[in-house]
Every structure is written in structure tokens, then in C-alpha cells.
Design a protein around this motif. Structure first.
Motif, short mmCIF file in Angstrom:
data_model
loop_
_atom_site.label_atom_id
_atom_site.label_comp_id
_atom_site.label_asym_id
_atom_site.label_seq_id
_atom_site.Cartn_x
_atom_site.Cartn_y
_atom_site.Cartn_z
N ILE A 1 5.82 25.74 51.11
CA ILE A 1 4.95 26.88 51.43
C ILE A 1 4.02 26.53 52.58
N LEU A 2 3.47 25.32 52.56
CA LEU A 2 2.58 24.88 53.63
C LEU A 2 3.31 24.85 54.96
N ALA A 3 4.54 24.31 54.96
CA ALA A 3 5.32 24.25 56.20
C ALA A 3 5.62 25.64 56.74
N LEU A 4 5.99 26.55 55.85
CA LEU A 4 6.26 27.93 56.27
C LEU A 4 5.00 28.63 56.76
N THR A 5 3.88 28.31 56.14
CA THR A 5 2.60 28.89 56.57
C THR A 5 2.29 28.49 58.00
N VAL A 6 2.52 27.22 58.32
CA VAL A 6 2.29 26.75 59.68
C VAL A 6 3.27 27.40 60.65
N TRP A 7 4.55 27.47 60.23
CA TRP A 7 5.57 28.05 61.10
C TRP A 7 5.33 29.53 61.35
N LYS A 8 5.04 30.28 60.28
CA LYS A 8 4.84 31.72 60.41
C LYS A 8 3.40 32.10 60.75
N LYS A 9 2.51 31.09 60.73
CA LYS A 9 1.09 31.33 60.99
C LYS A 9 0.50 32.33 60.00
N SER A 10 0.99 32.25 58.76
CA SER A 10 0.53 33.19 57.74
C SER A 10 0.82 32.61 56.37
#
Length: 333
Positions: A282-291
Motif C-alpha cells: 500500500i505504501l509503495a502504491l501510495t508513492v507511485w499514485k501519489k494518493s
């Protein structure tokens, strides 16, 4: 003169159905064409809004038979056209699309279906916002493996298959149709021309996910895989279905940790590690999607659809050739 049947499938589309029907009538290339509306037992005013128009209207009589593959199949069974255009009740069809698609099909006898660009007009929730951002990836141009969002099909190609869409499928019906056509040697092409505007769900992100669960849409991937296994085009499906690798990865992730937790003396530690792994994703996707909300929703969605895929894979099937229970409400002249 070439006759075109525009098949509209609808469920609770009282807000959009009038615009959809009017755009379909305006897009018919000849007076011999027709518009066929198939209502999936709507509980709103969809039919009340549709009845004044000079179109054929059919209704799924048994609500238990309602699914995404049922509506187009009913339309196909009653349509008279040499070419079939599929669209949803929340779409507005481009006036010139059918003429352009017909010209292309006439010039390319090896092509069974033609699509165009679908513009996503509703981006209030994460799913449709992501879809609008990734249209070029989700709906590439040129030769494609499916015509997601509808298109114009050559009826003779569909007749070879025996049915248009699988009545068992709660979604992915166009993907399944594309796989069957391509397995029979046909091609599908998406042109760089406007085809339709799509006014999707405007409900909140998680309310939409709940709707997917409630309507059985999450079963669709498994249902389609089951259909492809039975009919012998499973290999083609898994090569084209990008999500399949993701579902396998999710299953493999939890299966590995479950086995470690159950059959070692460090069960609690492995369970905690599995949850930490999900948090890291989730953290990695948050950084990637900026959300953070987008990253969280993606992971939740992966798990919901993986579980749904398993249930769909083992759902009992009815022969796609078996007629559905239909009420005829109106026949166009």
C-alpha cells in the motif's frame, strides 16, 4: 441497403437512457436500421423513459437471470441487422461512428468487429478516474483482443459462434466474445475515431465496489475463465487477461504465508509478516499514485476480485445457447 441493429443494454438508467436512445437513433445510417433496448429488470423509471421512442424494447422477465452477458444476447436473438452495434444505457453514441465502422468492415472482410475511442465522462470515484487516465492502455488502438465499451460487429461472424454474449457472465462479456472470435480466425480493430461518451457510476469509490459485489460483477473473471476452459480457449484468455497474473500473485502470497503459519512454530510471526507486506505494498502504491486512498483502494480491490474470481470459477453454468426468459414490451415498425 445495409441494415444495422443498435443493441442497448440497460439496468436502472433512468438518468441516461433517453440520451442513449436519441444518440442511437441519430447514428443509424439508414431508415432500415433499428434500435433494440434490453432492460435487465430495472426497478427505476428506465422503461417509462424509453417507451415513447420508436424502438424495440425487451425486458428480462426473471431477475435472477440478470447479468451483463444476458442483455446483448437477448438483443442478438431479436435483432434483424446484418451488423450489430453494442452500447450501454449510460452512453451517448457518436453520430458518425457507425458509418465509419461500416466502411472499415466493408474494406476488411477478415475483421469481425470495430470499435473507437470511449470518453469517460464520470470521474468522481477512483475507479473511473484511473480508467480515464489510462484509456490508451486499457483501450489501445489498432488490432485488439476485445472491444471494451462496445463496437460494431459483423453478424455473420457472430452467427458462426452460435451466440453473441455468454448469458452466464456478470462482466467481461466483450472480452469473452473477443476471445471466441479470435479463436475462430477473426480480427478486432479499434479505430482512432470517437465512438461514444460513457457516463459511468457517480457513487463513492467504496459504494461502487459494494455495488460490484452485490451485482455479482466480481464473479465475472472466474466465470469467463470457466467458460474458456470448457470451450478450449483458456490459453488465449490468460495470455490476454492482464489481471490474471495479479490474481495468481495474490493467491500465491496468501497461500505461502498460510502454509508457513499453519505448519511451522512461527505462525503468529508469519501472519504479522504477511500483514506488514500488505502495508508495504500500500505504501509503495501510495508513492507511485501519489494518493494513499488510491493505493489502499487498489489493494482492497485486488483482494475482492481475487476472492470473486475463485467463487466465479466454480459457479454452475447454463448453456449459453439456452434462451432467456423475455418479455416483449414494444416492437419497432
Amino acid at each position: 441497403m445495409t441494415r444495422v441493429s443498435i443493441i442497448i443494454k440497460a439496468y436502472n438508467e433512468e438518468v441516461h437512457i433517453a440520451s442513449a436512445i436519441e444518440s442511437a437513433l441519430a447514428a443509424l445510417p439508414s431508415p432500415e436500421g433499428e434500435v433494440v433496448l434490453v432492460d435487465s429488470a430495472s426497478v427505476d423509471k428506465t422503461l417509462e423513459c424509453a417507451l415513447p421512442y420508436p424502438i424495440s424494447i425487451f425486458r428480462i422477465a426473471n431477475a435472477s437471470e440478470r447479468c451483463c452477458g444476458a442483455g446483448p444476447q437477448i438483443g442478438y436473438a431479436h435483432a434483424k441487422g446484418d451488423f450489430l452495434c453494442l452500447m450501454d444505457g449510460d452512453m451517448v453514441l457518436d453520430k458518425e461512428f457507425i458509418k465509419t465502422a461500416l466502411a472499415f468492415l466493408n474494406d476488411h472482410p477478415d475483421v469481425a468487429g470495430v470499435g473507437g475511442r470511449i470518453d469517460e465522462m464520470s470521474t468522481e470515484n477512483i475507479e473511473f478516474k484511473n480508467r480515464a487516465r489510462n484509456l490508451s492502455h486499457l483501450n489501445p488502438l489498432g488490432e485488439v483482443d476485445r472491444l471494451a465499451g462496445g463496437g460494431l460487429y459483423r453478424r455473420s461472424a457472430i452467427d458462426e459462434l452460435g451466440y453473441l454474449t455468454d448469458r452466464n457472465l456478470h462482466g467481461y462479456e466483450e472480452f469473452d466474445l473477443g476471445a471466441r472470435l479470435r479463436s475462430s480466425g477473426w480480427k478486432l480493430v479499434r479505430l482512432n475515431v470517437p465512438a461514444a461518451k460513457h457516463f459511468g457510476h457517480t457513487s463513492s469509490t467504496y459504494r461502487l465496489l459494494f455495488h460490484r459485489v452485490k451485482m455479482g460483477y466480481i464473479f465475472a473473471p472466474g466465470e469467463m475463465l470457466r467458460a474458456s476452459i470448457n470451450a478450449g480457449y483458456f490459453a488465449r484468455v490468460i495470455r490476454s487477461l492482464r489481471e490474471f497474473k495479479l490474481w495468481v500473485a495474490v493467491l500465491g502470497y496468501w497461500s505461502a504465508f498460510a502454509l508457513l503459519a499453519l505448519f511451522t512454530s512461527y505462525g503468529a510471526a508469519f501472519a504479522a509478516l504477511a500483514l506488514l507486506g500488505v502495508a508495504a505494498i500500500i505504501l509503495a502504491l501510495t508513492v507511485w499514485k501519489k494518493s494513499f486512498s488510491n493505493g489502499t483502494y487498489m489493494v482492497i480491490g485486488w483482494h475482492v476480485f481475487t476472492i470473486g474470481m475463485l467463487f466465479g470459477l466454480f459457479r454452475p453454468r447454463i448453456s449459453p445457447l439456452k434462451p432467456l426468459t423475455v418479455e416483449t414490451l414494444r416492437l419497432s415498425r
